[in-house]
Design an enzyme around this catalytic site. Structure first.
Site, PDB file in Angstrom:
ATOM      1  N   CYS A   1     -29.609   7.329  11.074  1.00 22.96           N
ATOM      2  CA  CYS A   1     -30.285   6.070  11.419  1.00 22.96           C
ATOM      3  C   CYS A   1     -31.796   6.188  11.252  1.00 22.96           C
ATOM      4  CB  CYS A   1     -29.916   5.658  12.840  1.00 22.96           C
ATOM      5  SG  CYS A   1     -28.155   5.252  12.983  1.00 22.96           S
TER       6      CYS A   1
ATOM      7  N   CYS B   1     -30.219   8.920  15.449  1.00 23.00           N
ATOM      8  CA  CYS B   1     -29.751  10.173  14.846  1.00 23.00           C
ATOM      9  C   CYS B   1     -30.381  10.323  13.450  1.00 23.00           C
ATOM     10  CB  CYS B   1     -28.221  10.149  14.760  1.00 23.00           C
ATOM     11  SG  CYS B   1     -27.588   9.113  13.415  1.00 23.00           S
TER      12      CYS B   1
ATOM     13  N   GLU C   1     -27.823   0.801  14.865  1.00 18.86           N
ATOM     14  CA  GLU C   1     -29.051   0.637  14.063  1.00 18.86           C
ATOM     15  C   GLU C   1     -28.717   0.262  12.615  1.00 18.86           C
ATOM     16  OE1 GLU C   1     -28.117   3.219  15.962  1.00 18.86           O
ATOM     17  OE2 GLU C   1     -29.813   4.530  16.413  1.00 18.86           O
TER      18      GLU C   1
ATOM     19  N   HIS D   1     -23.152   2.820  13.140  1.00 20.62           N
ATOM     20  CA  HIS D   1     -24.019   2.909  14.321  1.00 20.62           C
ATOM     21  C   HIS D   1     -24.755   1.568  14.470  1.00 20.62           C
ATOM     22  CE1 HIS D   1     -24.512   7.603  14.679  1.00 20.62           C
ATOM     23  NE2 HIS D   1     -23.289   7.185  14.946  1.00 20.62           N
TER      24      HIS D   1
END
Lengths: 144, 144
Positions: B79, B76, B48, B46
């Protein structure tokens, strides 16, 4: 869990918080890693994250629904979230983590029907050995 | 947020879920990344997570307490857990995520006094643009 404990002991010897993880498919080991936040200077370098990345690399994709991950300590929110994000097949862990455990203790991210995947969890495997390793590590640190 | 949106658009063009993130210290940009789960075949890739790792690399350590992370979508659980694990200084995000948001929507991992760090959060910045990009992406996919 013997292999995961071996990885945790490697971490201990390197001055890292002693947590180890391995992944398996049909009883075959795919990857084995330990925590290396200090050595790598990487906030995401928990054993579970590293072993998930290695495993995805071996399998050639991010969906790990055929994989069992075995780890000595209950995963934290980051790692539990990563297990869900990777659609992991099964999680097996040793000791509960009263400070940050996110697979039953503080949260249960592996069993939330609002998220897009749930991970079956087996816990308490060789939990005393897993936990003793962490207790010795932090006792050593405090004694310095 | 303009830079984070630029990264999200790059992801869109690559067929990745369009989320982008940047990090700053005192207004200076340290790193900028976008989601690349499909391209990298990595469940942890992801925006992040990638930008946190780049940032720790730039700063030479995993404690990111001087860093602000700006991301187009609410993080999420993985993260958000990573933001806590990296002792992040501040999170700024665009659109809320009703499906997996862990900074106020489904969970609020950034504001849990039981964990060892709390992250101040500012949300709703250019949220319509951030959200529209995601809506177009999934509409395009469904139309195929």
């Amino acid at each position: 869990m013997a292999l995961a404990l071996g990885q945790a002991r490697l971490a201990f010897d390197l001055g890292e918080v002693p947590v180890g993880a391995v992944t398996l498919v049909d009883g075959r080991v795919l990857a084995a890693r330990h925590n290396q936040r200090e050595g790598a200077g990487d906030p995401t370098a928990h054993a579970e994250m590293l072993v998930l990345r290695d495993t995805a690399n071996v399998l050639g994709g991010w969906r790990l629904s055929v994989v069992t991950l075995v780890v000595t300590l209950e995963p934290c929110p980051m790692c539990a979230g990563a297990l869900v994000a990777s659609r992991l097949g099964r999680l097996v862990y040793g000791a509960n983590d009263p400070r940050a455990g996110a697979c039953g203790t503080l949260y249960n991210l592996c069993a939330d029907p609002r998220l897009n995947h749930e991970v079956p969890v087996t816990s308490g495997i060789r939990s005393e050995e897993c936990s003793n390793l962490l207790t010795s590590f932090f006792a050593d640190r405090r004694a310095r």
